[in-house]
Design an enzyme around this catalytic site. Sequence first.
Site, PDB file in Angstrom:
ATOM      1  N   ASP A 153      15.052  -7.078   7.129  1.00 14.53           N
ATOM      2  CA  ASP A 153      15.522  -7.818   7.742  1.00 14.53           C
ATOM      3  C   ASP A 153      16.179  -9.293   8.041  1.00 14.53           C
ATOM      4  O   ASP A 153      15.255  -9.579   7.670  1.00 14.53           O
ATOM      5  CB  ASP A 153      14.022  -7.688   9.361  1.00 14.53           C
ATOM      6  CG  ASP A 153      12.701  -6.728   9.165  1.00 14.53           C
ATOM      7  OD1 ASP A 153      13.140  -5.673   8.392  1.00 14.53           O
ATOM      8  OD2 ASP A 153      11.967  -6.484   9.516  1.00 14.53           O
ATOM      9  N   TRP A 195      11.256  -4.608  -2.677  1.00 16.19           N
ATOM     10  CA  TRP A 195      10.282  -4.978  -1.528  1.00 16.19           C
ATOM     11  C   TRP A 195       9.269  -5.224  -1.909  1.00 16.19           C
ATOM     12  O   TRP A 195       8.161  -5.129  -3.114  1.00 16.19           O
ATOM     13  CB  TRP A 195       9.656  -4.426  -0.474  1.00 16.19           C
ATOM     14  CG  TRP A 195       9.233  -4.610   0.418  1.00 16.19           C
ATOM     15  CD1 TRP A 195       9.908  -5.318   2.024  1.00 16.19           C
ATOM     16  CD2 TRP A 195       8.132  -5.441   1.070  1.00 16.19           C
ATOM     17  NE1 TRP A 195       9.289  -6.060   2.288  1.00 16.19           N
ATOM     18  CE2 TRP A 195       8.117  -6.288   2.346  1.00 16.19           C
ATOM     19  CE3 TRP A 195       7.010  -4.777   0.271  1.00 16.19           C
ATOM     20  CZ2 TRP A 195       6.393  -5.739   2.669  1.00 16.19           C
ATOM     21  CZ3 TRP A 195       5.296  -5.622   0.644  1.00 16.19           C
ATOM     22  CH2 TRP A 195       5.836  -5.973   1.447  1.00 16.19           C
ATOM     23  N   ASP A 213       6.098  -9.050  14.079  1.00 18.18           N
ATOM     24  CA  ASP A 213       7.945  -9.656  13.881  1.00 18.18           C
ATOM     25  C   ASP A 213       8.428  -9.962  15.681  1.00 18.18           C
ATOM     26  O   ASP A 213       8.990  -9.997  16.171  1.00 18.18           O
ATOM     27  CB  ASP A 213       8.885  -8.269  14.699  1.00 18.18           C
ATOM     28  CG  ASP A 213       8.181  -6.863  12.899  1.00 18.18           C
ATOM     29  OD1 ASP A 213       8.088  -8.005  11.700  1.00 18.18           O
ATOM     30  OD2 ASP A 213       8.293  -6.043  13.055  1.00 18.18           O
TER      31      ASP A 213
HETATM   32  C1  FRU Z   1      10.135  -4.137   9.268  1.00 18.38           C
HETATM   33  C2  FRU Z   1      10.032  -4.234   8.680  1.00 18.38           C
HETATM   34  C3  FRU Z   1       8.825  -5.268   9.781  1.00 18.38           C
HETATM   35  C4  FRU Z   1       7.811  -5.965   8.954  1.00 18.38           C
HETATM   36  C5  FRU Z   1       9.112  -6.413   7.843  1.00 18.38           C
HETATM   37  C6  FRU Z   1       8.168  -6.679   6.820  1.00 18.38           C
HETATM   38  O1  FRU Z   1      11.631  -3.411   8.969  1.00 18.38           O
HETATM   39  O2  FRU Z   1       8.747  -3.726   7.907  1.00 18.38           O
HETATM   40  O3  FRU Z   1       8.222  -4.446  10.241  1.00 18.38           O
HETATM   41  O4  FRU Z   1       7.873  -7.191   9.855  1.00 18.38           O
HETATM   42  O5  FRU Z   1      10.069  -4.917   7.344  1.00 18.38           O
HETATM   43  O6  FRU Z   1       9.226  -7.026   5.103  1.00 18.38           O
END
Ligand code: FRU
Length: 492
Positions: free
Chosen positions: A44, A68, A171
């Site tokens: 994000d 990730w 978020d």
């Molecule tokens: C969205 C998300 C967010 C979170 C982040 C973790 O893509 O799942 O809700 O903060 O990515 O990387």
Amino acid sequence: MESRIEISEMLKRARSYEQKNVTEEMERQKPSFHACVPVGWLNDPNGFSVYQGKYHLFYQYHPYDKVWGPMHWGHSVSEDMVTWEQLPAVLAPDMDYDRAGCFSGSALEYKGKHILLYTGVSEKEENGEKNVRQVQCLAVGDGIDYQKIEGNPVITAELLPEGSSKEDFRDPKIWREGDTFYAVAGSRSRDGSGQIPVFVSKDLKEWKFLSILDQCRNEYGKMWECPDFFFLDQKAVLLVSPQDMQAEGLEFHCGNGTLCVIGTCGKEEYVMRREAVQSVDYGLDFYAPQTTVTPDGRRVMVAWLQSWDNHMVPEEFRWSGMMTIPRELHVKNGRLIQNPVRELEQYYGEKTEYKNVSVQEKCQLEGICGRQIDMTVEVRGQEYDKFKIYLAMNERFCSTVTYDRREGILTFDRKYSGDRRDRVHSRDMQAEEKEGKLKLRILMDKYSVEIFLNDGERAMTSLIYTEETASMIAFEARGKAEVSICKFNLIK
Ligand code: FRU
């Protein structure tokens, strides 16, 4: 002047890693006009904001691998939202309250400081069970270094209505009105689906729960992530990214999607009265959009140019992740209108133009080719029922944009783009002619294709990892179409 901000060992390690591991080869692979990760993984956009006259764009970042992992915040800066300079990473998961990740958040400039509000994730042992906790935390910086404040976390799930999840609460998007700060966040309500709480604060440190702006009620997916909320063109606009969507007509696809709710909202009670709901983008790779306001008052949105379930990256790359072109937003006739920021025009190189060419069998036009282009195609006529554009084409590969005039559907298809995995490769969206023509603006930057229909009424964003030398473009009609094309090469 020496910074008094302390940098943890973990952040130092990330900074030194990114400095040592970005090679010339990687720089050559990367897009030129889109913000991109230096090395490793990006998801994000975070903290998209203007600070001391420059655009800052942070991002969810795992420098050490192209998948990730423990979330850091990476950082880039730009004068025009088109050319991005990489700055050192700013947050690492180095505190008790964010040990399991510094998740998404937002930023604003206040009294000369750059304020970041982000989600700290931790795992706690409780009654013999491992529980995830998500809380909102503050970091204050100078555009390079950021200090997490002593009083963290500043917003916890204790403030939420009863029954809300303590695990899914993340978020935060912050904004200021006069001397009051507001923030919305993604949260999961008692019914297991998303809700958007609004918080208010006078000093950024003490926050109160104000209202539930809108809630999913299991209608649009489950958990709602990455909310953004703003007023635009006399309407209230809520953007969210729902997980676990079920497909609905041409509007919504399965999995992680994006939602734009347009309506009205009183500034006292902050409750959204919905008037219209749509997808933000209809392509294969678009998620977690976030907006900011430019110094000249434009509302601009940027998103992650990738999807969770269909994530793809070439084996030989050591980086994964880029952003969309930032888009100027408007609300018109109950819909979100989006177009690439006008700053892109400063990068226009050679122009190639054709007026009213008659297209039938598959054909190429001299000078119409390239992988870094901004091309507008207008299609007219009553004597065709399908019109197709082949992009990133060579003898073996291509990706296509097809307009089915009878059905009123535009399809993007990358199944022949060279990918070797069995994943979703094609997506449809509704498309109609306006004033007797279909207008498509297609932006390509090596591996991305962003399509804007009829001056931004709908957008469709996808990745293609076709080898870069595949740069031919062709047109084809079933029947006979009248086509006008204006293409600019994008150059630096
Ligand atoms: C969205 C998300 C967010 C979170 C982040 C973790 O893509 O799942 O809700 O903060 O990515 O990387």
